[in-house]
Design a protein around this motif. Structure first.
Motif: not given
Length: 85
Positions: A3, A55-56, A58, A78, A80
């Protein structure tokens, strides 16, 4: 998965060097796999960090600079990786 987190800010006119120095001083814990800092016309600063994460996930991100240093809120994105080619 890789990422990339992009952070972009625009300094108050004439304060680009101050914003660049501020961004370089910011530490992320834990640290990214890679980090690059760029500057552009109109006193803009861009920082891209690369992470081995979903990608999600923290992830630590650079904070907002002091309001007297920037002309607007920081932009963040962001991405990927989809591989080369």
């Amino acid at each position: 998965m890789t990422v990339a987190v992009m952070w972009e800010a625009r300094a108050v006119p004439g304060r680009g060097a101050d914003l660049l120095a501020w961004a370089r001083e910011q530490r992320l814990v834990p640290g990214p796999l890679r980090r690059e800092t760029f500057r552009a016309p109109q006193d803009r600063v861009l920082v891209i960090t690369w992470w081995d994460a979903a990608g999600d996930a923290e992830l630590p991100e650079l904070p907002e600079p002091d309001g007297e240093l920037v002309t607007r809120a920081v932009h963040r994105w962001r991405f990927e990786s989809v591989g080369e080619g």
